[in-house]
Design an enzyme around this catalytic site. Sequence first.
Site, PDB file in Angstrom:
ATOM      1  N   HIS A 144      62.950   4.662  27.596  1.00 43.65           N
ATOM      2  CA  HIS A 144      63.176   5.903  28.331  1.00 43.65           C
ATOM      3  C   HIS A 144      63.108   5.552  29.813  1.00 43.65           C
ATOM      4  CE1 HIS A 144      61.205   7.367  24.571  1.00 43.65           C
ATOM      5  NE2 HIS A 144      62.063   8.363  24.672  1.00 43.65           N
ATOM      6  N   GLU A 274      69.390  12.130  17.844  1.00 43.99           N
ATOM      7  CA  GLU A 274      68.251  11.822  16.969  1.00 43.99           C
ATOM      8  C   GLU A 274      67.663  13.118  16.426  1.00 43.99           C
ATOM      9  OE1 GLU A 274      63.777   9.982  17.438  1.00 43.99           O
ATOM     10  OE2 GLU A 274      65.408   9.043  18.572  1.00 43.99           O
ATOM     11  N   GLU A 310      65.447   8.749  12.231  1.00 45.24           N
ATOM     12  CA  GLU A 310      64.062   8.262  12.240  1.00 45.24           C
ATOM     13  C   GLU A 310      63.392   8.668  10.939  1.00 45.24           C
ATOM     14  OE1 GLU A 310      59.891   9.166  14.505  1.00 45.24           O
ATOM     15  OE2 GLU A 310      61.615   8.695  15.786  1.00 45.24           O
ATOM     16  N   HIS A 313      60.795  11.468  11.104  1.00 46.98           N
ATOM     17  CA  HIS A 313      61.426  12.767  11.313  1.00 46.98           C
ATOM     18  C   HIS A 313      62.023  13.290  10.013  1.00 46.98           C
ATOM     19  CE1 HIS A 313      62.120  11.917  15.905  1.00 46.98           C
ATOM     20  NE2 HIS A 313      60.850  11.904  15.554  1.00 46.98           N
ATOM     21  N   ASP A 351      54.326   8.155  13.776  1.00 49.66           N
ATOM     22  CA  ASP A 351      55.020   6.954  14.264  1.00 49.66           C
ATOM     23  C   ASP A 351      54.304   5.666  13.856  1.00 49.66           C
ATOM     24  OD1 ASP A 351      57.121   8.294  15.411  1.00 49.66           O
ATOM     25  OD2 ASP A 351      56.233   8.380  17.399  1.00 49.66           O
TER      26      ASP A 351
END
Length: 478
Positions: A144, A274, A310, A313, A351
């Site tokens: 990012h 995403e 992901e 997710h 995560d």
Amino acid sequence: MIAKNILLLFLCSNVFLAAIATAPQTCPADASNGCSDNSSGEWEGEFFPGIPKIKYEGPSSKNPLSYKWYNAEEEILGKKMKDWMRFSVAFWHTFRGTGLDPFGVQTKFWPWEDGTNSVAMAKRRMRANFEFLNKLGVDYWCFHDRDIAPDGKTLEESNANLDEVVALAKELQGKKIRPLWGTAQLFVHPRYMHGAATSSEVAVYAYAAAQVKKAIEVTHYLGGENYVFWGGREGYQTLLNTDMGREIDHLARFLQAAVAYKKKIGFNGTLLIEPKPQEPTKHQYDWDVATSIAFLQKYGLIDEFKLNVECNHATLSGHSCHHELETARINGLLGNIDANTGDPQIGWDTDQFLTDIGEATLVMLSVVRNGGIAPGGFNFDAKLRRESTDVEDLFIAHISGMDTMARGLRNVAKLIEAISVYRCVKKIVDTKDDELMGKLSSSKQAYYYQNKNSIRIGNLSISNGCLFILEILMLFWF
């Protein structure tokens, strides 16, 4: 004679000390020892002293700093493992993760950190990132914008900070390493509390557009192969204060502008959306793969984007990762995978590194059926647990994730053979009935044909689906 030897020893000692004084300094990665203070202000020495370049040693190895299943150059199903995987390190979790959670403060204090968010500190982290990549043997990284360079007081200052750090990254990359993808961080700063592309404030919308413009530019400059949009705050907390139709329209226009700018500057990378159902918002507009596909179709963006799936997710949206990958794949939209997982007992996006071999096998089955995933890859959007505070754990965690996916690929080769042997793929029709199926599915008189042929066929023979055979075979392999 003795005096002569003493004098000779004294002279040799002075020469040796002088040589040490003038030699380049090498030191462990410990900001507290002042070793990094030099005329250039840049870090010297290794960030990960004592950790060698990670090598493949095979399943029998007991060395935690080695690959047991991932052998980059080994060929499986017609491709080298490194080409199937295209592994990437996530800069934000690896170098900005602190162990902080809603119930506790920072637990990780990496030795190279000086406690600031300065440009100098950002450049030091970038050097640590590339040493990590080289020792791990990984050619890709993801970022990012605000993770790699500090936010400034103005957009101009933020861009200048980013330019300085990106220039160093370009130098350190060389010709081999490059970003798998870049993105703009449009969720941390208070200005984005109501969203970015879906914000009710026009000034925030414009600021977000300018930030994305710059992030696409630097991704292009660094040779990035993809660019991701994750709309963490593109959603709502309550519909009582939300015009959902208007916000989704604004999001579409935002993405349409990004497509136009990408083409204008000659960036040939893939744009990726995403999906995520919620968190931090109550409801996110790109809830899952199917929702995202419908959005892209409605706004004429279906040929401009692919999807970054992901696994964590996927489970938050009530699906398996395999389901989401297959939904993307059959629609020609599987672009990238964020390789992680969640804890089934915890209801948020934890995560974690994916270490479930069964899940990894199903993930790799989708990738193999897709013919690979390039120009996408597997980005480890995964972080160390809060209780894990040793620098060495950064390596061990990535090694475990890479070995898990590699073992999944090896299992897929066996699984494909088993499916062929046991003829376990469900068929809609046999080849000889293709002509009939064409009539049944396309003719205006479909029901006429169905009735006529149902009478002709008579007793139906339904084939076995082989569910238990395949599940038992997978159990044996794991």
